[in-house]
Scaffold this motif. Structure first.
Motif, PDB file in Angstrom:
ATOM      1  N   ALA A  34       0.831  -1.201   0.000  1.00 30.60           N
ATOM      2  CA  ALA A  34       0.000   0.000   0.000  1.00 30.60           C
ATOM      3  C   ALA A  34       0.868   1.255   0.000  1.00 30.60           C
ATOM      4  O   ALA A  34       0.559   2.233  -0.686  1.00 30.60           O
ATOM      5  CB  ALA A  34      -0.934   0.007   1.211  1.00 30.60           C
ATOM      6  N   GLY A  35       1.964   1.234   0.731  1.00 31.13           N
ATOM      7  CA  GLY A  35       2.886   2.364   0.754  1.00 31.13           C
ATOM      8  C   GLY A  35       3.509   2.611  -0.606  1.00 31.13           C
ATOM      9  O   GLY A  35       3.650   3.758  -1.045  1.00 31.13           O
ATOM     10  N   ALA A  36       3.874   1.550  -1.299  1.00 29.56           N
ATOM     11  CA  ALA A  36       4.454   1.684  -2.633  1.00 29.56           C
ATOM     12  C   ALA A  36       3.422   2.241  -3.615  1.00 29.56           C
ATOM     13  O   ALA A  36       3.729   3.128  -4.422  1.00 29.56           O
ATOM     14  CB  ALA A  36       4.966   0.334  -3.120  1.00 29.56           C
ATOM     15  N   ALA A  37       2.192   1.736  -3.549  1.00 27.09           N
ATOM     16  CA  ALA A  37       1.128   2.224  -4.429  1.00 27.09           C
ATOM     17  C   ALA A  37       0.799   3.683  -4.130  1.00 27.09           C
ATOM     18  O   ALA A  37       0.572   4.480  -5.048  1.00 27.09           O
ATOM     19  CB  ALA A  37      -0.116   1.355  -4.272  1.00 27.09           C
ATOM     20  N   LEU A  38       0.792   4.046  -2.867  1.00 33.71           N
ATOM     21  CA  LEU A  38       0.518   5.426  -2.475  1.00 33.71           C
ATOM     22  C   LEU A  38       1.605   6.362  -3.008  1.00 33.71           C
ATOM     23  O   LEU A  38       1.310   7.450  -3.499  1.00 33.71           O
ATOM     24  CB  LEU A  38       0.426   5.526  -0.953  1.00 33.71           C
ATOM     25  N   SER A  39       2.836   5.934  -2.929  1.00 30.82           N
ATOM     26  CA  SER A  39       3.946   6.731  -3.445  1.00 30.82           C
ATOM     27  C   SER A  39       3.791   6.982  -4.944  1.00 30.82           C
ATOM     28  O   SER A  39       4.031   8.089  -5.431  1.00 30.82           O
ATOM     29  CB  SER A  39       5.266   6.006  -3.157  1.00 30.82           C
ATOM     30  N   ALA A  40       3.352   5.972  -5.673  1.00 28.79           N
ATOM     31  CA  ALA A  40       3.135   6.123  -7.111  1.00 28.79           C
ATOM     32  C   ALA A  40       1.942   7.038  -7.388  1.00 28.79           C
ATOM     33  O   ALA A  40       1.974   7.848  -8.318  1.00 28.79           O
ATOM     34  CB  ALA A  40       2.920   4.761  -7.759  1.00 28.79           C
ATOM     35  N   LYS A  41       0.884   6.911  -6.599  1.00 27.60           N
ATOM     36  CA  LYS A  41      -0.295   7.778  -6.766  1.00 27.60           C
ATOM     37  C   LYS A  41       0.078   9.241  -6.584  1.00 27.60           C
ATOM     38  O   LYS A  41      -0.444  10.118  -7.263  1.00 27.60           O
ATOM     39  CB  LYS A  41      -1.379   7.449  -5.742  1.00 27.60           C
ATOM     40  N   ARG A  42       0.992   9.503  -5.661  1.00 31.25           N
ATOM     41  CA  ARG A  42       1.411  10.878  -5.382  1.00 31.25           C
ATOM     42  C   ARG A  42       2.446  11.385  -6.379  1.00 31.25           C
ATOM     43  O   ARG A  42       2.817  12.547  -6.339  1.00 31.25           O
ATOM     44  CB  ARG A  42       1.993  10.959  -3.975  1.00 31.25           C
TER      45      ARG A  42
END
Length: 60
Positions: free
Chosen positions: A12-20
């Motif tokens: 989830a942290g990796a996906a959030l980083s990409a979303k941002r």
């Protein structure tokens, strides 16, 4: 909704980083890539902010 395992929290942290826009979407693999496609930034933030200390590495 808190993460159920450390692996889920990290994805989830990796996906959030990409979303941002902090990392490239092309760097995502597996669960992180599917989370990026299917979840909102708010949902990802909820999973990523879960404390890892009491969570198992993987949920079987």
């Amino acid at each position: 909704m808190p993460a159920k395992s450390q692996a889920q929290q990290k994805a989830a942290g990796a996906a959030l980083s990409a979303k941002r826009g902090e990392t490239k979407v092309s760097n995502l693999e597996g669960a992180a890539k599917s989370m990026y496609d299917s979840m909102s930034e708010k949902e990802l933030r909820e999973l990523a902010k879960t404390k890892r200390k009491t969570k198992p590495k993987y949920k079987h």
